[in-house]
Write an enzyme that holds these catalytic residues in place. Structure first.
Site: not given
Length: 256
Positions: A157-159
């Site tokens: 999700p961060y990426a």
């Protein structure tokens, strides 16, 4: 160094880690730096003090990104600070650094994902929207991304949140290039900051992680700040629409 003398800069998430290093470097190069923070008043006070002790100029601006009214809060404080220091409300350099991390796809919740996107993706978009009328021709927009957009890492999700920022950087460069404004993204790899607390005081962990880099060590905030400073300077005038990998060559391939 005085390459940014007379310039003004806003660095978001600048009270610690990479943001603090960027703010200190831009100030050392001569810029007046608006040091944004969300909640850690002690950390931003320390950052401003460090800049001033180094002979630089800075002032703090507080806004909790991802919350209702965040843009109004941020830009009211920014404009007041610029006016007090320079007599005008003009900006030369915008560094979108503020970000949060999140769990992997196995455990992330919709609420956590919404917060992640609000801070990492939505906030940079609307900060740029509000900053563009203040930005001088020939200005710089530098967005912090991550090497995780090109490497299969656990923080999916961060990426995802940062990949959107890279797309924005490329398309925005085309939009504002006629004004001589450059737009680039800088993508660090694993870096020793409190966003990666498991590495902070663990030399063995740092060695293991760093062994995956072409340059076999982990990154440090100053490594990233130097790249941002180049893009912010006159020397970076012909670089735009690019994703600059500043990871020391994370996972380029097996060593032979």
């Amino acid at each position: 160094m005085t390459s940014l003398l007379g310039k003004t800069a806003l660095v978001t998430g600048a009270s610690r880690g990479i943001g603090q290093a960027v703010a200190r470097r831009l100030a050392a190069d001569g810029a007046l730096v608006a040091v944004h923070y969300g909640s850690n008043a002690a950390a931003v006070h320390e950052t401003v003090q460090l800049i001033e002790k180094g002979g630089g100029r800075a002032f703090a601006v507080r806004a909790e990104l991802g919350m209702a009214g965040d843009m109004d809060t941020l830009f009211t404080a920014l404009e007041a600070g610029l006016l007090a220091w320079t007599g005008q409300v003009r900006l030369d350099i915008l560094v979108n650094n503020a970000a949060i991390t999140a769990d992997s796809i196995e455990t992330i919740t919709p609420e956590t994902f919404d917060r992640l996107i609000a801070v990492n993706t939505k906030a940079p978009l609307f900060i740029i929207q509000r900053a563009l009328p203040l930005l001088n021709d020939g200005g710089r927009i530098i967005n912090l991304s991550t090497a995780a957009t090109r490497i299969a890492m656990p923080e999916q999700p961060y990426a995802m949140s940062k990949a959107a920022v890279e797309v924005l950087s490329r398309s925005l460069a085309q939009l504002v290039g006629g004004r001589g404004i450059t737009v680039n993204a800088v993508a660090p790899g694993p870096t020793v900051t409190d966003m990666n607390p498991w590495m902070l005081d663990d030399p063995e962990a740092q060695q293991v992680v760093g062994s995956g880099n072409a340059i076999p060590r982990v990154g440090h905030p100053a490594d990233i700040a130097d790249v941002v400073a180049f893009l912010a300077s006159e020397a970076g005038r012909w670089v735009t629409g690019q994703i600059i990998d500043a990871s020391g060559g994370s996972f380029l391939g097996p060593r032979i």
